[in-house]
Design an enzyme around this catalytic site. Structure first.
Site, PDB file in Angstrom:
ATOM      1  N   TYR A  93       0.870  -1.172   0.000  1.00 36.21           N
ATOM      2  CA  TYR A  93       0.000   0.000   0.000  1.00 36.21           C
ATOM      3  C   TYR A  93       0.912   1.229   0.000  1.00 36.21           C
ATOM      4  CZ  TYR A  93      -3.931  -2.899   1.769  1.00 36.21           C
ATOM      5  OH  TYR A  93      -4.902  -3.834   1.940  1.00 36.21           O
TER       6      TYR A  93
ATOM      7  N   SER B  49      -9.887  -7.009  -9.367  1.00 38.97           N
ATOM      8  CA  SER B  49     -10.280  -7.356  -8.002  1.00 38.97           C
ATOM      9  C   SER B  49     -11.150  -6.258  -7.416  1.00 38.97           C
ATOM     10  CB  SER B  49      -9.032  -7.531  -7.122  1.00 38.97           C
ATOM     11  OG  SER B  49      -9.370  -7.654  -5.751  1.00 38.97           O
TER      12      SER B  49
ATOM     13  N   HIS C 224     -11.584  -6.461  -4.099  1.00 34.12           N
ATOM     14  CA  HIS C 224     -11.172  -6.641  -2.702  1.00 34.12           C
ATOM     15  C   HIS C 224     -12.118  -7.602  -1.981  1.00 34.12           C
ATOM     16  CE1 HIS C 224      -8.027  -4.339  -0.358  1.00 34.12           C
ATOM     17  NE2 HIS C 224      -8.505  -5.117   0.587  1.00 34.12           N
TER      18      HIS C 224
ATOM     19  N   ASP D 239      -9.148 -11.945  -8.837  1.00 35.37           N
ATOM     20  CA  ASP D 239      -9.569 -12.579  -7.589  1.00 35.37           C
ATOM     21  C   ASP D 239     -10.947 -12.045  -7.208  1.00 35.37           C
ATOM     22  OD1 ASP D 239      -9.367 -10.165  -6.123  1.00 35.37           O
ATOM     23  OD2 ASP D 239      -7.484 -10.721  -5.150  1.00 35.37           O
TER      24      ASP D 239
END
Length: 419
Positions: A168, A300, A302, A333
């Site tokens: 991050y 993604s 999340h 994902d």
């Protein structure tokens, strides 16, 4: 674990009788009056067992999504709106699930996506357990910046595993860069940069349960640059000032980032490693990522934990694949639970897929052995799906293997049989 990926025997996990009635898996009496042995047969079974074992606040932290959890639900349901087109009477003598990602061989097109605080489910080994299981299975493990075992601990604990690191961008840019350089120094083979977390999604379950700090003694150890004392950042992510933990931890993140920061991280942190941008959901952003120097894209949302009401990852995938047009690998994902899900994602253009939530539930069920079992289970499902679809190699999985339903949707609403 009783064997390798080639020689495998089903394992069972222990749970108390007081909670066993809530678990929809096969149960077998073990001879003890207070325990049953549970055998998971799919990835959702691991979640059911974990739900019965974990404290409610921890389970709901792991399982919940943002706001109304629409996207959390859609991530799995959307896979059921894509249908496979099996081809028959094809040679399957040499069926092989191996694939190559950035020159690295994976035993199957599945890896463990970066997800933090694994010691909440395995207090003894944390992320090291998952990393070792991935190594034993011959696939990739991505370590979260928000891990409970350090970059160096995981490298030492799983030296043979193909390890990646996830970053991050912090308000402290120098620390951001130091963390990436530590991963490079420790032999990690690639970097994920998560870009969908300028703010964390609000998860009401955490607020209701009072889950607004990590339970002692857990902490985000990668920030402890002085090994003898916790980082001062613990006063931020564990402050308890907000009702939900992620709203405390997000205070560390820089909210003034741009695509120039992708170039900055690539140039100064990992010039010789692949950099994959995680959290891309549109074709426009995929192109901007490539222009900024990204070596790959991870579609993604999340795991449904960020922006509620956005598309399921599998539904966003075709747009991103079309925009990228083969220039870099596209990964996915969020919502993957079956081998058929993996085949559908690959048919729609993904090179490989990541799993997140099932890893935590397997860890809670039985630690490293259960993570290995879960990965093996998924590999067997992929093999079966490939064989029935008539594809012998991962590279043979193409778009003509998947379609929408001719009516525009399923003929009937999808409801799994309760048998």
């Amino acid at each position: 674990r009783t064997g390798t990926m080639e020689s495998y025997e089903c394992c069972h996990y222990m749970i108390t009788n007081s909670t066993v009635s809530s678990v929809p898996c096969l149960t077998m009496t073990t001879g003890h009056t207070d325990e049953r042995a549970l055998v998971p047969y799919n990835l959702d079974d691991f979640q059911a067992i974990a739900k019965a074992k974990l404290p409610r606040d921890l389970y709901e932290y792991l399982a919940s999504g943002g706001d109304d959890e629409q996207t959390l639900s859609q991530n799995k349901a959307a896979f059921k709106q894509w249908f496979l087109r099996p081809r028959v009477l094809r040679h399957m003598t040499h069926l092989n699930t191996e694939t190559t990602l950035f020159g690295q061989t994976l035993s199957m097109p599945v890896f463990v996506s970066p997800a933090g605080v694994m010691a909440l489910c395995d207090p003894t080994h944390g992320e090291c357990a998952t990393a070792r299981a991935c190594g034993d299975c011959g696939t990739m493990f991505a370590l979260s910046q928000h891990a409970t075992r350090s970059i160096e601990q995981v490298a030492e604990g799983a030296p043979a595993t193909n390890r990646w690191y996830q970053s991050y961008i912090l308000k402290d840019r120098r620390m951001t860069l130091r963390l990436v350089k530590r991963a490079v120094q420790a032999g990690y083979q690639g970097i994920f940069l998560t870009v969908d977390s300028i703010r964390f999604g609000y998860r009401e379950a955490d607020a209701r349960n009072g889950f607004n700090a990590l339970p002692p003694p857990h902490r985000l150890v990668n920030y402890d640059e002085n090994k003898d004392s916790p980082s001062k950042l613990s006063n931020t992510y564990n402050s308890g000032a907000e009702q939900a933990w992620d709203q405390n931890s997000e205070q560390m993140f820089d909210n003034n980032v741009s695509w120039a920061d992708v170039s900055w991280l690539k140039k100064n942190g990992c010039p010789n490693l692949p950099l994959v941008i995680k959290g891309v959901m549109t074709g426009e952003d995929a192109l901007l990522a490539i222009e900024a120097g990204a070596d790959g894209i991870l579609v993604s949302n999340h795991g449904g934990r960020q922006l509620d009401g956005c598309l399921a990852s599998i539904d966003a995938l075709p747009e991103v694949v079309s925009a990228v047009a083969g220039r870099v690998p596209v990964l996915l994902d969020s919502g993957v639970r079956r081998g058929t899900d993996v085949v559908k994602a690959l048919a729609l253009g993904a090179t490989a897929v990541g799993i997140g939530k099932p890893v935590f539930f397997a860890l809670a069920t039985g630690g490293e052995k259960a993570v290995y079992d879960m990965l093996h289970m998924l590999k067997k499902e992929i093999e079966a799906a490939m064989a029935i679809c008539g594809v012998e190699k991962v590279g043979d999985i193409t778009q003509n293997l998947v379609a929408r339903h001719p009516s525009g949707g399923p003929a009937v609403p999808y409801i799994r049989s309760a048998l």
